[in-house]
Motif scaffolding. Structure first.
Motif, PDB file in Angstrom:
ATOM      1  N   ALA A  92      10.896 -15.059 -11.973  1.00  0.00           N
ATOM      2  CA  ALA A  92      11.614 -13.990 -11.271  1.00  0.00           C
ATOM      3  C   ALA A  92      13.116 -14.117 -11.481  1.00  0.00           C
ATOM      4  O   ALA A  92      13.645 -15.208 -11.682  1.00  0.00           O
ATOM      5  CB  ALA A  92      11.299 -14.024  -9.772  1.00  0.00           C
ATOM      6  N   VAL A  93      13.786 -12.955 -11.418  1.00  0.00           N
ATOM      7  CA  VAL A  93      15.240 -12.866 -11.468  1.00  0.00           C
ATOM      8  C   VAL A  93      15.728 -12.422 -10.093  1.00  0.00           C
ATOM      9  O   VAL A  93      15.295 -11.384  -9.587  1.00  0.00           O
ATOM     10  CB  VAL A  93      15.708 -11.843 -12.517  1.00  0.00           C
ATOM     11  N   VAL A  94      16.609 -13.181  -9.496  1.00  0.00           N
ATOM     12  CA  VAL A  94      17.203 -12.818  -8.208  1.00  0.00           C
ATOM     13  C   VAL A  94      18.543 -12.141  -8.474  1.00  0.00           C
ATOM     14  O   VAL A  94      19.387 -12.665  -9.215  1.00  0.00           O
ATOM     15  CB  VAL A  94      17.402 -14.066  -7.319  1.00  0.00           C
ATOM     16  N   CYS A  95      18.741 -10.958  -7.886  1.00  0.00           N
ATOM     17  CA  CYS A  95      19.980 -10.214  -8.121  1.00  0.00           C
ATOM     18  C   CYS A  95      20.284  -9.337  -6.912  1.00  0.00           C
ATOM     19  O   CYS A  95      19.448  -9.168  -6.029  1.00  0.00           O
ATOM     20  CB  CYS A  95      19.857  -9.340  -9.384  1.00  0.00           C
ATOM     21  N   ALA A  96      21.476  -8.783  -6.868  1.00  0.00           N
ATOM     22  CA  ALA A  96      21.841  -7.845  -5.796  1.00  0.00           C
ATOM     23  C   ALA A  96      21.055  -6.552  -5.956  1.00  0.00           C
ATOM     24  O   ALA A  96      20.707  -6.154  -7.078  1.00  0.00           O
ATOM     25  CB  ALA A  96      23.339  -7.566  -5.833  1.00  0.00           C
ATOM     26  N   ASP A  97      20.791  -5.881  -4.851  1.00  0.00           N
ATOM     27  CA  ASP A  97      19.985  -4.657  -4.913  1.00  0.00           C
ATOM     28  C   ASP A  97      20.709  -3.503  -5.587  1.00  0.00           C
ATOM     29  O   ASP A  97      20.082  -2.507  -5.952  1.00  0.00           O
ATOM     30  CB  ASP A  97      19.503  -4.238  -3.523  1.00  0.00           C
ATOM     31  N   SER A  98      22.011  -3.625  -5.789  1.00  0.00           N
ATOM     32  CA  SER A  98      22.770  -2.590  -6.492  1.00  0.00           C
ATOM     33  C   SER A  98      22.916  -2.888  -7.975  1.00  0.00           C
ATOM     34  O   SER A  98      23.538  -2.107  -8.703  1.00  0.00           O
ATOM     35  CB  SER A  98      24.166  -2.459  -5.868  1.00  0.00           C
ATOM     36  N   ALA A  99      22.366  -3.996  -8.446  1.00  0.00           N
ATOM     37  CA  ALA A  99      22.569  -4.428  -9.828  1.00  0.00           C
ATOM     38  C   ALA A  99      22.039  -3.395 -10.820  1.00  0.00           C
ATOM     39  O   ALA A  99      21.032  -2.722 -10.582  1.00  0.00           O
ATOM     40  CB  ALA A  99      21.879  -5.759 -10.076  1.00  0.00           C
ATOM     41  N   HIS A 100      22.714  -3.301 -11.950  1.00  0.00           N
ATOM     42  CA  HIS A 100      22.323  -2.367 -13.007  1.00  0.00           C
ATOM     43  C   HIS A 100      20.896  -2.625 -13.456  1.00  0.00           C
ATOM     44  O   HIS A 100      20.136  -1.695 -13.751  1.00  0.00           O
ATOM     45  CB  HIS A 100      23.288  -2.512 -14.187  1.00  0.00           C
ATOM     46  N   ILE A 101      20.479  -3.898 -13.512  1.00  0.00           N
ATOM     47  CA  ILE A 101      19.125  -4.223 -13.982  1.00  0.00           C
ATOM     48  C   ILE A 101      18.064  -3.735 -13.010  1.00  0.00           C
ATOM     49  O   ILE A 101      16.886  -3.617 -13.376  1.00  0.00           O
ATOM     50  CB  ILE A 101      18.952  -5.727 -14.258  1.00  0.00           C
ATOM     51  N   VAL A 102      18.467  -3.410 -11.775  1.00  0.00           N
ATOM     52  CA  VAL A 102      17.530  -2.864 -10.791  1.00  0.00           C
ATOM     53  C   VAL A 102      17.578  -1.340 -10.770  1.00  0.00           C
ATOM     54  O   VAL A 102      16.553  -0.662 -10.821  1.00  0.00           O
ATOM     55  CB  VAL A 102      17.859  -3.384  -9.368  1.00  0.00           C
ATOM     56  N   VAL A 103      18.798  -0.808 -10.726  1.00  0.00           N
ATOM     57  CA  VAL A 103      18.985   0.612 -10.408  1.00  0.00           C
ATOM     58  C   VAL A 103      19.062   1.507 -11.637  1.00  0.00           C
ATOM     59  O   VAL A 103      18.578   2.643 -11.622  1.00  0.00           O
ATOM     60  CB  VAL A 103      20.274   0.778  -9.556  1.00  0.00           C
ATOM     61  N   ASP A 104      19.646   1.015 -12.719  1.00  0.00           N
ATOM     62  CA  ASP A 104      20.053   1.911 -13.797  1.00  0.00           C
ATOM     63  C   ASP A 104      19.470   1.599 -15.174  1.00  0.00           C
ATOM     64  O   ASP A 104      20.008   2.057 -16.179  1.00  0.00           O
ATOM     65  CB  ASP A 104      21.583   1.927 -13.907  1.00  0.00           C
ATOM     66  N   HIS A 150       3.330 -17.128  -5.801  1.00  0.00           N
ATOM     67  CA  HIS A 150       4.578 -16.381  -5.842  1.00  0.00           C
ATOM     68  C   HIS A 150       5.207 -16.431  -7.227  1.00  0.00           C
ATOM     69  O   HIS A 150       5.090 -17.437  -7.936  1.00  0.00           O
ATOM     70  CB  HIS A 150       5.583 -16.953  -4.835  1.00  0.00           C
ATOM     71  N   PRO A 151       5.933 -15.359  -7.608  1.00  0.00           N
ATOM     72  CA  PRO A 151       6.760 -15.466  -8.816  1.00  0.00           C
ATOM     73  C   PRO A 151       7.756 -16.615  -8.637  1.00  0.00           C
ATOM     74  O   PRO A 151       8.300 -16.803  -7.547  1.00  0.00           O
ATOM     75  CB  PRO A 151       7.481 -14.116  -8.889  1.00  0.00           C
ATOM     76  N   GLN A 152       7.987 -17.347  -9.699  1.00  0.00           N
ATOM     77  CA  GLN A 152       8.878 -18.506  -9.617  1.00  0.00           C
ATOM     78  C   GLN A 152      10.314 -18.118  -9.964  1.00  0.00           C
ATOM     79  O   GLN A 152      10.595 -17.682 -11.090  1.00  0.00           O
ATOM     80  CB  GLN A 152       8.390 -19.599 -10.562  1.00  0.00           C
ATOM     81  N   PRO A 153      11.233 -18.224  -9.006  1.00  0.00           N
ATOM     82  CA  PRO A 153      12.629 -17.884  -9.307  1.00  0.00           C
ATOM     83  C   PRO A 153      13.145 -18.769 -10.437  1.00  0.00           C
ATOM     84  O   PRO A 153      13.016 -20.001 -10.391  1.00  0.00           O
ATOM     85  CB  PRO A 153      13.363 -18.142  -7.990  1.00  0.00           C
ATOM     86  N   ALA A 154      13.712 -18.115 -11.460  1.00  0.00           N
ATOM     87  CA  ALA A 154      14.174 -18.860 -12.632  1.00  0.00           C
ATOM     88  C   ALA A 154      15.597 -18.507 -13.028  1.00  0.00           C
ATOM     89  O   ALA A 154      16.287 -19.318 -13.639  1.00  0.00           O
ATOM     90  CB  ALA A 154      13.245 -18.607 -13.811  1.00  0.00           C
ATOM     91  N   VAL A 155      16.035 -17.277 -12.696  1.00  0.00           N
ATOM     92  CA  VAL A 155      17.356 -16.808 -13.101  1.00  0.00           C
ATOM     93  C   VAL A 155      18.028 -16.105 -11.928  1.00  0.00           C
ATOM     94  O   VAL A 155      17.381 -15.342 -11.189  1.00  0.00           O
ATOM     95  CB  VAL A 155      17.273 -15.835 -14.299  1.00  0.00           C
ATOM     96  N   VAL A 156      19.301 -16.359 -11.751  1.00  0.00           N
ATOM     97  CA  VAL A 156      20.142 -15.576 -10.840  1.00  0.00           C
ATOM     98  C   VAL A 156      21.017 -14.689 -11.716  1.00  0.00           C
ATOM     99  O   VAL A 156      21.691 -15.183 -12.626  1.00  0.00           O
ATOM    100  CB  VAL A 156      21.032 -16.481  -9.966  1.00  0.00           C
ATOM    101  N   SER A 157      20.987 -13.378 -11.481  1.00  0.00           N
ATOM    102  CA  SER A 157      21.798 -12.453 -12.270  1.00  0.00           C
ATOM    103  C   SER A 157      22.871 -11.837 -11.383  1.00  0.00           C
ATOM    104  O   SER A 157      22.572 -11.277 -10.324  1.00  0.00           O
ATOM    105  CB  SER A 157      20.929 -11.337 -12.873  1.00  0.00           C
ATOM    106  N   ILE A 190      11.710  -8.686 -10.878  1.00  0.00           N
ATOM    107  CA  ILE A 190      13.115  -8.525 -10.510  1.00  0.00           C
ATOM    108  C   ILE A 190      13.169  -8.490  -8.992  1.00  0.00           C
ATOM    109  O   ILE A 190      12.599  -7.598  -8.360  1.00  0.00           O
ATOM    110  CB  ILE A 190      13.726  -7.243 -11.105  1.00  0.00           C
ATOM    111  N   ALA A 191      13.839  -9.461  -8.391  1.00  0.00           N
ATOM    112  CA  ALA A 191      13.839  -9.621  -6.938  1.00  0.00           C
ATOM    113  C   ALA A 191      15.208  -9.229  -6.379  1.00  0.00           C
ATOM    114  O   ALA A 191      16.153 -10.023  -6.415  1.00  0.00           O
ATOM    115  CB  ALA A 191      13.523 -11.067  -6.577  1.00  0.00           C
ATOM    116  N   PRO A 192      15.341  -7.988  -5.886  1.00  0.00           N
ATOM    117  CA  PRO A 192      16.648  -7.534  -5.378  1.00  0.00           C
ATOM    118  C   PRO A 192      16.936  -8.055  -3.976  1.00  0.00           C
ATOM    119  O   PRO A 192      16.051  -8.120  -3.126  1.00  0.00           O
ATOM    120  CB  PRO A 192      16.514  -6.010  -5.392  1.00  0.00           C
TER     121      PRO A 192
END
Length: 355
Positions: free
Chosen positions: A89-101, A141-148, A114-116
């Motif tokens: 899993a990738v942990v990122c802000a919920d506004s991140a481009h990889i989530v929204v756009d 659970h998905p294993q957190p591996a990257v913080v974006s 992708i974990a917002p």
């Protein structure tokens, strides 16, 4: 009787919709024309690519490994897919481009979750990682591996160097990598008065998308692997993802031109300055509420809801959050002082009819 039609100022020549709407730096266009003379081997086996990679190493003051891609979404995909497995899993802000756009591209091409994380300012802190770390080791659970993280963020905010360092320290302590989406990294470097070696290399960022399209390039973004060895699979991922550019010299020539004599930073400084100027000029317009002094080249403002469409019809820009009548005005390296004056005059004239 209806009110008489208001005499409107002419719309600005430049667009405040996005820094993507700007053209190409003249120096970049010259570099492209020069690269178009003669022939060169394809797929990166050319002198332009070699020089651009060397220039990137100089900019980071580190033996970084760089891979040119067609655009920002592709670069994010290539970077993340090179370091992720499908059960991670990738942990990122919920506004991140990889989530929204990005239309789900990172999730599709990596297979990872992708974990917002909900944030008010688009920024992650070490505390935001804690809930996800409880998932580590559980096969359910998905294993957190990257913080974006994004610098600058989609909300126009900035991480300080210390904030990036603290986040990297927390992520690395938990066995996570740190990816940085740097679509507007130039604006952030200028705004913080930092440099790539201090902001990226020294803080511990492992890999990033180094963005120049919003900063005067025509097309193409670069995946930069800062931590040695992380790019062992990148060339295969890039090819499979359709991001290997055959005529690589045309991206490399742009990278080289923008890094020469700090053109990339001068362009960003201009964009940031004109955003600050716009914010100042519209701040006293009745009915307009600027959401703080812009940190980079984005101005967020609340305007009367009924004024948004007329303003967009006069000079288009994107709304940001219609629930609170929030809009976004972007500047670029090509924004002129006349553009700012005209746009501010139009805002003043149109909003006056809606307050």
């Amino acid at each position: 009787m209806p009110a008489p039609a208001r005499d409107m100022p002419p719309p600005p020549t430049g667009s405040f919709a996005s820094d993507n709407a700007a053209g190409v730096s003249p120096e970049v266009m010259d570099a492209l024309a020069a690269a178009n003379v003669g022939t060169a081997m394809a797929y990166g086996d050319d002198d332009w690519t070699r020089r651009a990679r060397s220039a990137l190493q100089d900019a980071f003051d580190a033996p970084v490994r760089s891979y040119f891609c067609w655009g920002g979404t592709g670069a994010n995909v290539v970077g993340l897919a090179s370091v992720l497995r499908a059960w991670q899993a990738v942990v990122c802000a919920d506004s991140a481009h990889i989530v929204v756009d990005e239309c789900g591209a990172p999730a599709r091409f990596t297979g990872a979750t992708i974990a917002p994380v909900a944030t008010d300012d688009g920024k992650l802190s070490p505390a935001h990682l804690e809930p996800w770390l409880h998932w580590q080791g559980s096969e359910h659970h998905p294993q957190p591996a990257v913080v974006s993280i994004t610098q600058s963020t989609e909300l126009g905010t900035l991480y300080s160097v210390d904030e990036i360092g603290a986040l990297c320290e927390a992520a690395h302590a938990a066995g996570l990598l740190v990816h940085l989406d740097g679509a507007r990294i130039a604006n952030a470097v200028v705004a913080t008065g930092s440099d790539l070696s201090t902001m990226i290399r020294d803080t511990g960022v492992d890999l990033m998308t180094f963005g120049l399209t919003k900063d005067g390039a025509m097309f193409g973004e670069t995946v930069v692997f800062v931590t040695p060895g992380l790019d062992s699979e990148a060339r295969f991922v890039r090819k499979q993802a359709g991001q290997l550019i055959s005529k690589s010299r045309f991206v490399a020539a742009q990278v080289e031109a923008l890094l020469t004599d700090d053109l990339w930073l001068r362009n960003a400084e201009h964009a940031n300055r004109t955003a600050a100027s716009l914010a100042r000029v519209v701040a006293d317009v009745p009915g307009v509420s600027v959401q703080g002094a812009p940190a980079v080249n984005s101005v967020f403002a609340q305007v009367p809801a009924s004024a948004i469409v007329p303003l967009q019809e006069w000079s288009f820009f994107w709304e940001w959050d219609l629930t609170v009548s929030l809009v976004r005005w972007m500047t670029s390296f090509a924004t002129t002082d006349e553009d700012v004056a005209r746009f501010a005059a139009g805002v003043r004239a149109i909003v006056a009819d809606h307050v």
